[in-house]
Design a protein around this motif. Structure first.
Motif, mmCIF file in Angstrom:
data_model
loop_
_atom_site.group_PDB
_atom_site.id
_atom_site.type_symbol
_atom_site.label_atom_id
_atom_site.label_comp_id
_atom_site.label_asym_id
_atom_site.label_seq_id
_atom_site.Cartn_x
_atom_site.Cartn_y
_atom_site.Cartn_z
ATOM 1 N N LYS A 295 -0.435 -13.028 -18.896
ATOM 2 C CA LYS A 295 -0.466 -13.911 -17.743
ATOM 3 C C LYS A 295 -1.441 -15.057 -17.984
ATOM 4 C CE LYS A 295 0.147 -9.968 -14.576
ATOM 5 N NZ LYS A 295 -0.461 -9.227 -13.436
ATOM 6 N N PRO B 48 -3.703 -18.135 -15.455
ATOM 7 C CA PRO B 48 -4.021 -18.507 -14.070
ATOM 8 C C PRO B 48 -3.257 -19.742 -13.616
ATOM 9 C CG PRO B 48 -5.812 -19.127 -15.551
ATOM 10 C CD PRO B 48 -4.842 -18.326 -16.367
ATOM 11 N N LYS C 37 -1.642 -19.789 -23.151
ATOM 12 C CA LYS C 37 -2.238 -18.454 -23.203
ATOM 13 C C LYS C 37 -2.987 -18.233 -24.511
ATOM 14 C CE LYS C 37 -2.968 -14.108 -22.087
ATOM 15 N NZ LYS C 37 -3.908 -13.744 -20.993
ATOM 16 N N ASP D 17 -2.383 -15.062 -10.789
ATOM 17 C CA ASP D 17 -1.882 -14.976 -12.156
ATOM 18 C C ASP D 17 -0.382 -15.208 -12.197
ATOM 19 O OD1 ASP D 17 -4.311 -14.478 -13.405
ATOM 20 O OD2 ASP D 17 -4.184 -12.325 -13.039
#
Length: 270
Positions: free
Chosen positions: A95, A97, A151, A62
């Motif tokens: 966060k 990936p 996000k 992350d």
């Protein structure tokens, strides 16, 4: 920017153009994402947003949208960020990936040198911009902006699920962020950025110790505009306007003679 990259690389690296218009090198590294591949693999897919690698082929971890060193510096891990739908999320959970290799590379290229620069205060940052230009900070702001909106693929648009299941990013036209993505990952591709790529970029001293705190991050999707306030350092940028906003407002902006309050930063941002 693509032409500049090819002119720089073609003598030493074998490159080829894929059927979708992307450009890859002999090691299959994506040097340029076509818009089609950008939308398919990065925006609608789950590939690493920097290198484009499939998560089934390499370890992912992350990446903090707002860098972790900022969260530590301003004690933000348990503080909530507010989104366009007025929902919130604590920064420690904010966060996306990313493959482990690119995560480590971003840390060495951006987070370590910028955190050290910020630690030396506004005069050091201003002096760096005068000597070296704003490029590392400008690329970094493009990167943060892109991460915030990537996000949004996971964040609900409606607080009440009875009103629909859409995500915030469902209302984005991803093709509009292709340019910003190219700038954000130029540290990975080695592309040479033409000066005309630079957007309006402003750095001002900021007042500290106000009731509004010493940190602020805001961005405006439609205007591709970013505000980042780090203690006594305030950064503002329109990422894709080729300095149009600066040329329009520089007469007024050059009259500023002292640190700006949080409200004044937000006014210039707007």
């Amino acid at each position: 920017m693509i032409v500049s990259f090819l002119e720089r690389r073609k003598a030493t690296v074998r490159i080829q153009k894929t059927e979708d218009g992307s450009i890859v090198d002999e090691n299959a590294r994506v040097l340029y994402f076509s818009i089609e591949r950008f939308v398919r693999d990065i925006c609608d897919g789950d590939c690493c947003f920097i290198c484009g690698v499939d998560p089934a082929t390499i370890a992912f971890n992350d990446e903090h949208v707002i860098p972790d060193w900022i969260l530590r510096k301003f004690d933000l891990h348990s503080t909530r960020i507010t989104f366009a739908n007025r929902a919130g999320l604590t920064y420690d959970r904010y966060k996306i990936p990313c493959c482990g290799t690119c995560n480590a590379l971003m840390s060495s290229v951006f987070e370590t040198p910028i955190s050290e620069l910020v630690a030396d205060g506004y005069p050091a940052v201003a002096d760096h911009v005068k000597r070296e230009g704003p490029w590392i900070l400008f690329k970094w702001l493009n990167l943060i902006f892109f991460k915030t909106h990537l996000k949004d693929r996971k964040l609900r648009f409606h607080l009440d699920s009875r009103e629909g299941s859409e995500k915030i990013a469902d209302f984005y036209y991803w093709e509009e962020l292709h340019h910003i993505h190219c700038i954000a990952r130029s540290f990975y591709t080695g592309a040479r950025l033409d000066p005309t790529v630079l957007g309006s970029f402003l750095i001002f001293p900021a007042k500290t110790g106000t009731p509004f705190g010493d940190f602020d991050y805001r961005d405006m999707y439609a205007g591709r505009t970013v505000l980042l306030r780090l203690g006594e350092i305030g950064l503002l940028s329109v990422l894709n306007d080729s300095c149009a906003a600066w040329n329009l407002l520089k007469g007024d902006l050059q009259r500023i003679g002292g640190p700006l309050s949080p409200s004044q930063f937000k006014e210039i941002f707007a």
